[in-house]
Design an enzyme around this catalytic site. Structure first.
Site, PDB file in Angstrom:
ATOM      1  N   LYS A 177      60.222 -43.361  77.060  1.00 42.55           N
ATOM      2  CA  LYS A 177      60.965 -44.577  77.404  1.00 42.55           C
ATOM      3  C   LYS A 177      61.551 -45.093  76.086  1.00 42.55           C
ATOM      4  CE  LYS A 177      60.945 -48.514  77.460  1.00 42.55           C
ATOM      5  NZ  LYS A 177      61.948 -49.173  76.583  1.00 42.55           N
ATOM      6  N   GLU A 253      51.822 -47.415  66.400  1.00 40.97           N
ATOM      7  CA  GLU A 253      52.437 -47.638  65.086  1.00 40.97           C
ATOM      8  C   GLU A 253      53.119 -48.985  65.187  1.00 40.97           C
ATOM      9  OE1 GLU A 253      54.727 -48.291  62.505  1.00 40.97           O
ATOM     10  OE2 GLU A 253      56.054 -46.612  63.022  1.00 40.97           O
ATOM     11  N   CYS A 287      59.744 -50.810  59.766  1.00 41.99           N
ATOM     12  CA  CYS A 287      58.340 -51.288  59.773  1.00 41.99           C
ATOM     13  C   CYS A 287      57.732 -51.285  58.390  1.00 41.99           C
ATOM     14  CB  CYS A 287      57.472 -50.399  60.662  1.00 41.99           C
ATOM     15  SG  CYS A 287      58.019 -50.312  62.342  1.00 41.99           S
ATOM     16  N   GLU A 382      56.461 -60.588  59.795  1.00 42.54           N
ATOM     17  CA  GLU A 382      57.421 -59.508  59.572  1.00 42.54           C
ATOM     18  C   GLU A 382      58.836 -60.055  59.799  1.00 42.54           C
ATOM     19  OE1 GLU A 382      57.068 -56.279  62.429  1.00 42.54           O
ATOM     20  OE2 GLU A 382      57.430 -54.848  60.801  1.00 42.54           O
TER      21      GLU A 382
END
Ligand code: SIN
Length: 479
Positions: A177, A253, A287, A382
């Site tokens: 997906k 992750e 990331c 983040e």
């Protein structure tokens, strides 16, 4: 090559078949908002058919030889290289990555396929000495089963191959997906898998505007034996909980908040170049992007000056142009978060060295902030954008404490010429990936992944394929 020159697939891919879904959704380019394609919007029905096909195909695929799987993967790799320019254009068009970087991503993506084509042939088991002379003990690796993978938009090709290639090499079937912002590249990769001779049902691609119905089917289906996900910690936590009901294997992750430390003995010139790559690659939408820069007082002025100068020179613009270094952010939500982080830091007293504002549309000017308050959101959350906050630090003990003072633990970087410091600091930092004098450590043959809230499991290298294997113990009594 213009939009019109990339013929996008608009159907979903299941059981070796391209199918139309009852609904469609528009994939828009962040460059100018243009609709690139109206593509299949998969839901529960499409997910069920993909699960059935993956389960049926697994029975055959797991029995193929490692050499057969390796040959198909190798062919897939060659086709990705053949179509590299088309894939790079697709990445740029659908999520705004500058074209030169998108080409780099295609090579990175192909690297995972090449590596796992080779690794398929190295899935060794073990023999274990027995205390009984009539017994032989074996540990043999076997594929975990059909896998469900969810990939992010920031690396539309590499995150697909980093998951699918080891799964397929191990003998698993794989249902993907892709992110709703970047499904077109994933569909291109599926076309190439089929052309490479990937058997029906081994790989499925289910684009969906709303991921929930597809994901619910996969998470409830006990025949799907593993979930592998790259994305936010928030969604990862949800999937982790859902995986418990059917005891699926899990690889996550998740987010990061990377510190980048410039020690007083650093080679400042090289540190500037590395910090530029670590922060501004993909406009900071990575990331492992450096989220906060700690600089020792002795080198702070020289570093900040040279860094601001380098940032000032970054070319912001249309990512399809060859020399563009910073393209648009992927969507409004990301743009909003970046804007909020900058405003928040400034309201708490940070000094604006450069940038700090919109460049029109989804563009945000590369930004350097100095003396950012530790309580600022950018120092704790983040950012996923082109903003570099620089702060001072006084001692190794202090900087290690500050660097570790986060629930994230994906990547950390530091710059030093001192070998002892290199080892001790690398050992003290609570992160899965450490770049010592290296701003871009990711590579297909090395382990990628985090600790703490940054995830579970590793992708890349031999660790990446082990995530898709169960160990079966066989005890043979020679009676
Ligand atoms: C990511 O942002 O998750 C991938 C970054 C990389 O592979 O270096």
């Amino acid at each position: 090559m213009d939009i019109e020159e990339v013929a996008f697939e608009t159907r979903f891919f299941v059981d070796g078949d391209w199918r139309k879904a009852p609904r469609t959704f528009a994939v828009k380019s962040p460059i100018d908002g243009r609709v690139l394609a109206e593509i299949a919007d998969c839901g529960a029905e499409e997910a069920k058919s993909a699960a059935d096909a993956a389960v049926a195909a697994f029975e055959k695929w797991r029995k193929t030889t490692a050499y057969d799987r390796a040959a198909i993967l190798r062919r897939w790799y060659e086709l990705i290289i053949r179509d590299a320019e088309k894939i790079a254009r697709s990445i740029t068009l659908e999520m705004g990555k500058p074209i030169a970087e998108a080409r780099g991503e295609v090579r990175y993506a192909a690297g995972f396929v090449e590596w796992y084509a080779e690794e398929a042939k190295r899935l060794y088991g073990e023999t274990i000495p027995s205390q009984f002379s009539h017994k032989r003990l074996l540990a043999i690796p076997q594929p975990v089963g059909p896998v469900y993978g969810v990939t992010p938009w920031n690396f539309p090709a590499a995150m697909v191959t980093r998951k699918a290639a080891p799964a397929l090499a191990a003998g698993c079937t794989f249902i993907l997906k892709p992110a709703e912002q970047s499904p077109l590249t994933a569909l291109l990769l599926a076309q190439l898998w089929a052309e490479a001779g990937g058997p029906p049902g081994t790989l499925a691609v289910l684009p969906a505007l709303d991921p929930v119905p597809v994901t619910e089917v996969m998470m409830r289906d006990e025949r799907i034996r593993k979930i592998t996900f790259t994305g936010s910690t928030e969604v990862g936590r949800l999937l982790y909980r859902q995986a418990a009901d059917t005891i699926k294997r899990v690889s996550l992750e998740l987010g990061g908040h990377a510190p980048f430390i410039i020690f007083d003995d650093a080679d400042v010139e090289k540190a500037v170049a590395a910090a530029l790559a670590a922060k501004f690659r993909n406009g900071g939408q990575v990331c492992v992007a450096a989220n906060r820069l700690y600089v020792y007082p002795k080198v702070k002025e020289a570093f900040a000056e040279a860094y601001a100068e380098a940032v000032r020179k970054l070319k912001v613009g249309n990512p399809l142009e060859e020399d563009t270094q910073i393209g648009p952010l992927v969507d409004e939500a990301v743009f909003e978060k970046v804007t909020t982080h900058v405003r928040d830091a400034l309201s708490r007293g940070a000094r604006l060295v450069f940038g700090g504002e919109s460049g029109g549309g989804l563009y945000f000017k590369p930004t350097v902030l100095l003396d950012v308050h530790p309580q600022s959101r950018i120092m704790r959350e983040e950012t996923f954008g082109p903003v570099a906050p620089i702060v001072s630090c006084e001692s190794d003990a202090e900087v290690i404490r500050l660097a570790n003072a986060t629930s994230y633990g994906l990547a950390a970087y530091f710059w030093t010429r001192d070998l002892k410091r290199a080892f001790t600091v690398a050992e003290e930092l609570e992160y899965g990936i450490i770049g010592v004098n290296d701003g871009v450590p990711s590579t297909p043959q090395a382990p990628f992944g985090g600790v703490k809230f940054s995830g579970i499991g590793r992708e890349g290298g031999h660790w990446g394929i082990e995530e898709f294997l169960d160990i079966k113990y066989v005890s043979i009594a020679l009676t």
